[in-house]
Design an enzyme around this catalytic site. Structure first.
Site: not given
Length: 815
Positions: A318-321, A323
């Site tokens: 999972v991408d953080k920024t 998302t």
């Protein structure tokens, strides 16, 4: 970027501005000449990422190449040799229809992806022949002098020659904060200018830019296609069974003195029966129906196989920024100075902001003020000075009830100097900043003055990109579904660690640079760290791509979520690439599914629907293996025992239509999604099929004995017709048995499936009683005998066997 290659941008980044201009042959005063531009277009090409497309004709012709088409084409040749022209026409129709259906579905998916890839027609301000002009960004070449300002999309990799800007690189690097760019720095293609203006020289265009090299990774990335693997695996098993039994039949016939040419009709029957010609259509229809259902739940599927892959997904990166987080700054903590309150810090910070500018920091203070019920609407703005990278602060002069005040917010050191803080106060302030920095927060100072008094410090505020409200619940729900979640971000380690803790992901976050060093010295240790880590910080696009590939190499089925250009290669490589609702066009084009609602909660719908699709396809495959096993064993043994072909090739072709294609209605069946990731275990399917198929062969021989001994049926009096009834009725009731883990009555089949089964039985009964060319009519009592026989044996005997076989320790129901 492509691993091991150094881009021109990296080379120019290391050079001074003067050396870079000299190497480029660029003059900031005049720009390039027209002749120089034409030469550079010939050398470097246009500023675009070209796409290689395969012709539709080639794509269609490929449908006739592969195991399934080869088997169909072989049967067509055999039918021609044996002068069975009706069989030839029907099988050729199946071959073409299968190709047309597959081609149509792929073209539809391709068109959907292409529409998502349409980009804005970006234009750039370019200096050429001493004249500034606005032209398409596609026409830029290295050495061009360009001007960018607030709101612009950076059209190429640019070396800043003059000016200061703040740019948003989150779509490229995943960094959630704006980055300051000054003389000598590089502005990367694809980033957005938030504040300021700069003039610079283009150093890289097209595929040589940061953006373009990322796009190349997208092209290189190829997810594993499990659908093809399943079809190939099934074909190999069915073909192996046919070859073994044909070999036995040939040997026995040779010993008996039967001409081998007389065995060719048997080979034709067995080949036709073993081809799962409807399996690709079953996959397509089931996944298409699942995709339509997902649209209503907020998931747009752009690659049909993504639904099936989602059923097997056991790792989600999972991408953080943008998302896990909303890519929107909020105030995380406040430290008020002296006798001031936290509300005052928020109030004066909001007064030093302007909502119309849509600046992320300004909006964070304004929303915080509203959330605390502070009245900022009662202040009249007299003057507002927006953020300037040189001044490093915003300032506003406002008035309320005849009292005028000046509020400012900005970099801590700038505001501290403005307030004239002593060394002791600065030391205290620095400690607060260090505490916030350790947690990954960005710190701003707020100050104000009233009626000409000295500017005084009000306090400091810590800002960060907060996780979405549903992120923690989603991580927990995915864990309950057997899916491990790992966070990938370009942000610094403290930021990543803080977010991971907040959403309950875990504290094992690894800095990518450290992992690369460890991998070089101790690959085994690096693999251990990857296996137990909860996420990776300070990573680049190629790192995300390589992490996905590494997990796939360890036999994981990987999902990847993201929103930016930096996520595109990993989105493309993952079996399940998921772009969030606010993703860039590049990210959506690389993904196999796009969320249409805010947040990530709809991922669970994708997983559940995918697992339902898997169960339906498995039911069809299991039924096909059972029927093929039964037909092949039954036909070969019947031929060896009686010397008769109790089943003709025409009957088998009819069964392809009446069973294989009609049972596509399984795609609408009521099923319960499993709680763990699915796996294609062909060996388990075959074990179950062999057990049930063996009993069905015994049952079929029992009924064949009755038909030939007591009913006096021969080929001339309707044996082939009776065999059609036997195989079809047995197949219909077998579907009811294998679709359910427990006893067949444990759940109600879908209404469309029930209607299809009933319709199949009625149509076959009518054909059998009335007769058609190639099938001799038989009495209705014979039809009812076959129907009753399989009703009892399938739904009573075989269902009992299934539940006992499948409930043995260590045996898991494959469906």
């Amino acid at each position: 970027m492509i691993e091991g290659q150094k881009s021109p941008t990296e080379t120019y980044k290391a050079l001074s501005t003067g050396d870079a201009l000299k190497r480029l042959g660029a003059d900031p005063a005049t720009g390039l000449s027209g002749e120089s531009v034409r030469e550079r277009v010939r050398e470097y090409g246009y500023n675009e990422v070209p796409e290689k497309k395969q012709s539709a004709v080639t794509n269609f012709l490929k449908r006739f190449w592969g195991l399934t088409p080869w088997m169909l084409e072989l049967t067509i040749v055999l039918s021609y040799i044996l002068h069975r022209y009706v069989d030839l026409v029907v099988i050729a129709f199946l071959l073409v229809m299968n190709a047309v259906l597959g081609f149509y579905q792929e073209q539809q998916a391709t068109r959907a992806v292409e529409s998502l890839k349409q980009k804005l027609n970006v234009r750039a301000r370019v200096l050429r022949d001493k004249v500034w002009a606005l032209m398409p960004a596609r026409d830029l070449v290295p050495g061009d002098i360009v001007r960018v300002r607030s709101g612009d999309f950076v059209p190429a990799d640019i070396k800043v020659v003059e000016g200061n800007t703040e740019v948003d690189q989150s779509a490229l690097t995943g960094e959630s904060y704006s980055v300051e760019k000054k003389d000598g720095d590089i502005l990367y293609s694809g980033s957005i200018v938030r504040r300021g203006e700069s003039t610079g020289a283009v150093v890289s265009t097209g595929v040589r830019t940061y953006f373009g090299r990322t796009a190349q990774l997208v092209r290189i990335a190829k997810p594993r296609l499990y659908v093809e693997k399943v079809i190939t695996g099934l074909l190999k098993w069915l073909l192996s069974l046919v070859i073994i039994l044909l070999a036995i039949a040939f040997i026995v016939s040779y010993i008996r003195g039967i001409s081998l040419l007389e065995i060719l009709p048997l080979a034709l029957v067995l080949l036709v029966s073993s081809i799962p010609v409807a399996l690709p259509t079953m996959f397509t229809v089931t996944m298409a129906l699942g995709s339509l259902a997902l649209v209503k739940k907020g998931v747009l599927v752009t690659r049909l196989s993504a639904t099936q892959d989602a059923a097997m997904m056991d790792e989600l990166c999972v991408d953080k920024t943008g998302t896990i987080t909303s890519n929107k700054l909020t105030i995380a903590d406040i430290r008020a100075a002296g006798s001031h309150t936290k509300d005052e810090v928020i109030l004066y910070g909001a007064l030093a902001s302007r909502e119309a500018n849509r600046d992320p920091i300004d909006l964070a203070f304004i929303e915080a003020a509203r959330g605390h019920g502070l009245d900022i609407g009662g202040y009249r703005e007299i003057q507002f000075i927006p953020f300037d990278p040189a001044a490093r602060r915003t300032e506003s002069t406002v008035e309320k009830d005849g009292v005028q005040l000046r509020a400012t917010k900005g970099a801590v050191t700038t505001i501290a100097a403005l307030c004239g803080l002593d060394s002791k106060s600065m030391e205290t302030l620095e400690k607060e900043m260090n505490v916030f920095a350790a947690r990954g927060y960005r710190t701003l100072a707020i100050a104000a003055e009233k009626d000409g008094s000295k500017m005084g410090l009000i306090g400091v505020a810590a800002l960060y990109d907060a996780p979405r409200p549903e992120s923690a619940k989603l991580i927990a729900a995915l864990r309950d579904h057997g899916i491990t979640t790992r966070m990938l971000t370009g942000d610094a380690l403290p930021v990543a660690t803080e977010v991971a803790k907040e959403i309950g992901l875990g504290a094992e976050i690894v800095r990518m640079g450290d992992l690369k060093k460890l991998r070089a010295s101790s690959p085994e240790k690096a693999e251990e760290i990857i296996a137990r880590s909860n996420g990776f910080a300070e990573i680049y696009p190629e790192d995300k791509y390589l992490i996905v590939k590494d997990l796939q190499a360890h036999r994981h089925v990987v999902g990847m979520t993201g929103d930016g250009v930096n996520d595109a290669p990993a989105l493309r490589q993952a079996e399940v690439g998921i772009a969030v609702s606010n993703a860039t066009d590049i990210a959506k084009g690389a993904a196999s599914a796009v969320l249409t609602h805010e947040g990530l909660s709809d991922i669970l719908e994708l997983v559940r629907t995918g697992r339902q699709i898997h169960q339906r396809i498995t039911t069809w495959i299991l039924n096909k293996i059972i029927k093929t096993f039964e037909i092949v064993i039954f036909v070969v043994l019947a031929f060896l025992v009686t010397g008769e072909y109790v089943v003709s090739a025409f009957v088998i072709v009819l069964l392809l239509f009446l069973i294989d294609f009609v049972t596509i209605a399984i795609s609408t069946d009521n099923v319960r999604p499993s709680v763990r990731p699915e796996r294609w275990d062909m060996a388990a399917l075959v074990r179950v099929a062999v057990v049930l198929g063996t009993f069905m062969v015994i049952e079929s021989f029992g009924l064949l004995f009755i038909a030939m001994r007591y009913l006096g049926l021969t080929v001339a009096t309707g044996l082939h017709t009776f065999a059609l009834d036997m195989l079809l009725f047995g197949g219909m009731f077998t579907i009811l048995v294998v679709r359910e883990r427990g006893h067949f009555w444990a759940s109600m089949p879908g209404p469309i499936l029930l209607a299809a089964l009933a319709g199949d039985i009625v149509v076959t009964s009518v054909i059998s009683i009335a007769g058609i060319p190639g099938l001799v009519p038989i009495p209705a009592t014979h039809v009812l005998l076959a129907l009753g026989w399989y009703f009892v044996f399938a739904l009573v005997v075989n269902d009992f066997i299934k539940t006992n076989v499948l409930h043995r320790p260590g045996t898991r129901h494959p469906a």
